[in-house]
Design an enzyme around this catalytic site. Structure first.
Site, PDB file in Angstrom:
ATOM      1  CG  ASN A  25      -5.069  -7.806  -5.371  1.00 27.93           C
ATOM      2  OD1 ASN A  25      -4.801  -6.446  -4.724  1.00 27.93           O
ATOM      3  ND2 ASN A  25      -3.810  -8.083  -5.332  1.00 27.93           N
TER       4      ASN A  25
ATOM      5  CD  GLU B  60      -0.014  -2.294   3.719  1.00 30.21           C
ATOM      6  OE1 GLU B  60      -0.680  -2.677   3.083  1.00 30.21           O
ATOM      7  OE2 GLU B  60      -0.161  -0.644   3.618  1.00 30.21           O
TER       8      GLU B  60
ATOM      9  CD  GLU C 252       2.925  -3.713   1.433  1.00 30.73           C
ATOM     10  OE1 GLU C 252       3.425  -4.457   0.985  1.00 30.73           O
ATOM     11  OE2 GLU C 252       3.799  -3.410   2.748  1.00 30.73           O
TER      12      GLU C 252
ATOM     13  CB  CYS D  30       1.381  -8.141  -4.681  1.00 28.93           C
ATOM     14  SG  CYS D  30       0.511  -8.439  -2.854  1.00 28.93           S
TER      15      CYS D  30
HETATM   16  P1  NAD Z   1      -1.177  -0.196 -10.607  1.00 28.63           P
HETATM   17  O1  NAD Z   1       0.409   0.605 -10.209  1.00 28.63           O
HETATM   18  O2  NAD Z   1      -1.574   0.140 -11.578  1.00 28.63           O
HETATM   19  O3  NAD Z   1      -2.120   0.916  -9.274  1.00 28.63           O
HETATM   20  C1  NAD Z   1      -2.010   1.603  -8.592  1.00 28.63           C
HETATM   21  C2  NAD Z   1      -2.709   2.163  -7.185  1.00 28.63           C
HETATM   22  O4  NAD Z   1      -2.471   3.812  -7.912  1.00 28.63           O
HETATM   23  C3  NAD Z   1      -3.891   3.211  -8.293  1.00 28.63           C
HETATM   24  O5  NAD Z   1      -4.799   3.921  -7.299  1.00 28.63           O
HETATM   25  C4  NAD Z   1      -3.996   3.961  -9.240  1.00 28.63           C
HETATM   26  O6  NAD Z   1      -4.679   4.690 -10.018  1.00 28.63           O
HETATM   27  C5  NAD Z   1      -3.252   4.404  -8.900  1.00 28.63           C
HETATM   28  N1  NAD Z   1      -1.902   5.367  -9.570  1.00 28.63           N
HETATM   29  C6  NAD Z   1      -1.676   4.512 -10.738  1.00 28.63           C
HETATM   30  N2  NAD Z   1      -0.923   5.747 -11.208  1.00 28.63           N
HETATM   31  C7  NAD Z   1      -0.279   6.866 -10.103  1.00 28.63           C
HETATM   32  C8  NAD Z   1       0.810   7.818 -10.450  1.00 28.63           C
HETATM   33  N3  NAD Z   1       1.446   8.545 -10.509  1.00 28.63           N
HETATM   34  N4  NAD Z   1       0.321   8.505  -8.583  1.00 28.63           N
HETATM   35  C9  NAD Z   1      -0.375   8.337  -7.677  1.00 28.63           C
HETATM   36  N5  NAD Z   1      -1.355   7.025  -7.737  1.00 28.63           N
HETATM   37  C10 NAD Z   1      -1.564   6.395  -9.104  1.00 28.63           C
HETATM   38  O7  NAD Z   1      -1.434  -1.478  -9.847  1.00 28.63           O
HETATM   39  P2  NAD Z   1      -2.879  -2.112  -9.917  1.00 28.63           P
HETATM   40  O8  NAD Z   1      -2.756  -2.825 -11.260  1.00 28.63           O
HETATM   41  O9  NAD Z   1      -4.101  -1.329  -9.739  1.00 28.63           O
HETATM   42  O10 NAD Z   1      -2.389  -2.924  -9.311  1.00 28.63           O
HETATM   43  C11 NAD Z   1      -1.619  -4.689  -9.279  1.00 28.63           C
HETATM   44  C12 NAD Z   1      -0.640  -4.013  -8.648  1.00 28.63           C
HETATM   45  O11 NAD Z   1      -0.189  -4.180  -7.126  1.00 28.63           O
HETATM   46  C13 NAD Z   1       0.218  -6.068  -9.372  1.00 28.63           C
HETATM   47  O12 NAD Z   1       1.892  -4.970  -9.628  1.00 28.63           O
HETATM   48  C14 NAD Z   1       0.331  -6.281  -7.949  1.00 28.63           C
HETATM   49  O13 NAD Z   1       1.320  -6.826  -7.445  1.00 28.63           O
HETATM   50  C15 NAD Z   1       0.173  -4.627  -6.955  1.00 28.63           C
HETATM   51  N6  NAD Z   1      -0.506  -5.661  -4.895  1.00 28.63           N
HETATM   52  C16 NAD Z   1       0.547  -5.562  -4.081  1.00 28.63           C
HETATM   53  C17 NAD Z   1      -0.111  -5.500  -3.338  1.00 28.63           C
HETATM   54  C18 NAD Z   1       1.119  -5.453  -1.624  1.00 28.63           C
HETATM   55  O14 NAD Z   1       1.207  -5.981  -0.412  1.00 28.63           O
HETATM   56  N7  NAD Z   1       2.501  -5.798  -1.844  1.00 28.63           N
HETATM   57  C19 NAD Z   1      -1.235  -5.789  -3.247  1.00 28.63           C
HETATM   58  C20 NAD Z   1      -1.812  -6.488  -4.245  1.00 28.63           C
HETATM   59  C21 NAD Z   1      -1.339  -5.243  -4.817  1.00 28.63           C
END
Ligand code: NAD
Length: 486
Positions: free
Chosen positions: A155, A460, A252, A286
């Site tokens: 995002n 962060e 996060e 998020c």
């Molecule tokens: P996701 O968890 O599907 O993926 C996040 C990242 O992790 C990607 O780069 C993915 O390739 C990687 N990944 C996936 N499996 C992995 C593994 N086993 N080991 C290491 N890396 C792995 O999330 P998304 O769909 O890209 O993003 C949406 C989510 O992120 C939502 O839940 C949102 O709330 C959260 N988010 C949190 C924040 C925050 O600051 N708290 C900010 C933005 C998004």
């Protein structure tokens, strides 16, 4: 397409673009049209190895520089980012689908803020002098962790790359950043800019790939720290893998944050907060306040004003500066949102706006509002990560707080009221890491950001992030003879 979205190669390692076409093909799709705008390859084991060895080789000399020298490079990078804001914002819009109206003021700008802030702080990262009995004393040194891995969500690709990279580099670490496979383009620009600003090769490497590439990085024994922005299920896996190697972590993760609107609130301001907390970035934020609890006495005026304000949503070409609602980031995310809306209807929520995907090319879904939502409904319990607001009624402050906190998540929470004492009382009771009073979703670099409960570990931004990218060494200094028993 007048703007070239195809990067010179997939990865940026040791100061240059690197390709290994043996890696799985990743097609980068412009969410507004569904067109493929770039083709890159996931990192192969050879690419991962090159990223790790070059980062480790460069880190010690970087940590040995003065903080002033490291900071100067980060601040120079922040200036370059600001100068290129337009081009970077256009690219961010292609990568994510977010409207240029947003990206031009939020993404590269907040990345530049992080580089500037930690660039300024790098020279101030000192330890303590601790006086002890008998003239003895101790001191602490703040040392780099070594090699940090950053893993991003889709995002905020530029912001996430900088929020992790800037404090890591300021503390003397090297970083390998793996962007989300959905939005792989922007972090490459961050790497280019850092090196143009004078960052020695190897200290900020970008490798592409799906979860498997992230997992390979997290489990490598040469990696000292992992900072993930992503969902709770991914967070669980990454945290567990990091624990095996006793690595430092920042998590996060997701949320289902509450926004409380009391009857004494400025209703127009509260509606603004609810719009910012649900529809900005087409709801893909998020910290969004997706459970909007409105005191029953003002729920109808609130909904009426919200309906009025929704007429101001301009859905269209995201590159047009007049557009304020873009598409969902991917076909998959659109399907997830459609699924939740169907569940909301099935479980008896009252749809008062939106609710149906917009036909045509790309992944479009309008701002959607459900009223008469109850706490047990799926749309009130699970993170949707799309433009879907749930409005719930309440009578008393105690009731609202109990219900607001009744969630495994704890990322953010907000309150709208004119009663100062109530505002602070409510914030004290919120089980959330990031709170807002008469506002929502602000994330200045000066303020720590992060969650409690299942929403994460660590913070962060601000000075707080320094704690998560450095470690203390304590040194005891005896001024006299040590006393031994024999
Ligand atoms: P996701 O968890 O599907 O993926 C996040 C990242 O992790 C990607 O780069 C993915 O390739 C990687 N990944 C996936 N499996 C992995 C593994 N086993 N080991 C290491 N890396 C792995 O999330 P998304 O769909 O890209 O993003 C949406 C989510 O992120 C939502 O839940 C949102 O709330 C959260 N988010 C949190 C924040 C925050 O600051 N708290 C900010 C933005 C998004």
């Amino acid at each position: 397409m007048p703007y070239d979205t195809q990067p010179p190669a997939s990865h940026f390692i040791n100061g240059r673009y690197v390709e290994d076409s043996a890696g799985d093909l990743i097609e980068v799709v412009y969410p507004a049209t569904g067109a493929v705008i770039a083709r890159i390859h996931a990192a192969t084991p050879a690419i991962i190895e090159e990223a790790i060895t070059s980062a480790r080789a460069a880190q010690a000399a970087w940590a040995a520089l003065s903080g002033t020298e490291r900071g100067r490079i980060l601040r120079r990078a922040s200036e370059i980012m600001r100068e290129r804001n337009h081009d970077l914002s256009v690219l961010e819009t292609f990568d994510t689908g977010k409207p240029y109206q947003e990206t031009s003021v939020v993404d590269a700008t907040s990345g530049a803020d992080a580089l500037e802030y930690y660039g300024g702080m790098a020279a101030t990262l000192t330890g303590e002098h601790i006086p002890l009995a008998g003239g003895d004393w101790a001191y602490t040194k703040r040392e780099a962790l070594g090699l940090c891995v950053g893993i991003g969500a889709w995002n905020y690709p530029t912001q996430i790359a900088c929020w992790k990279g800037a404090p890591a580099l300021a503390c003397g670490n090297a970083m390998i950043f793996k962007p989300s496979e959905t939005t792989p383009l922007c972090a490459l620009k961050v790497a280019e800019i850092l090196h143009e600003a004078g960052l020695p090769a190897g200290l900020y490497n970008v490798v592409q790939g799906m979860g498997a590439v992230g997992a390979a990085l997290v489990t490598d024994p040469r990696v000292d720290k992992v900072s993930l922005t992503g969902s709770v299920p991914t967070g669980r896996k990454v945290y567990a893998a990091a624990a095996d190697g006793m690595k430092h972590v920042t998590m996060e993760l997701g949320g289902k944050s509450p926004l409380l609107v009391f009857e004494d609130a400025d209703i127009d301001a509260a509606v603004s907060g609810a719009i910012l907390g649900n529809f900005y970035s087409t709801g893909q934020v998020c910290s969004n306040g997706t459970r909007v609890f409105v005191q029953n006495a003002v729920i109808e005026p609130f909904l009426a004003r919200l309906a009025e304000r929704l007429k101001g949503a301009v859905i269209g070409d995201p590159q047009d500066p007049a557009t304020n609602i873009g598409p969902m980031a991917s076909a998959r995310q659109l399907e997830i949102v459609e699924g939740y809306v169907a569940k909301g209807l099935e479980e008896g929520a009252r749809l008062v706006a939106g609710g149906t995907r917009i036909a045509g090319e790309g992944f479009w879904f309008p701002p959607t509002v459900f009223a008469d939502v109850t706490d047990d409904m799926t749309i009130a319990r699970e993170e949707i990560f799309g433009p879907v607001m749930s409005v719930l009624g309440f009578d008393t402050e105690d009731e609202a707080l109990r219900r607001a906190n009744d969630t495994p998540f704890g990322l953010a929470a907000g309150v709208f009221t004119r009663d100062l004492a109530r505002a602070h009382r409510v914030v004290d009771a919120f089980e959330a890491g990031t709170c807002y009073i008469n506002s929502y979703n602000d994330a200045p670099v000066e303020m720590p950001f992060g969650g409690v409960k299942m929403s994460g570990v660590g913070r962060e931004n601000a000075r707080a992030a320094i704690e998560h990218y450095s470690q203390l060494k304590s040194v005891y200094v005896r001024m006299g003879q040590p006393e031994a028993p024999f």
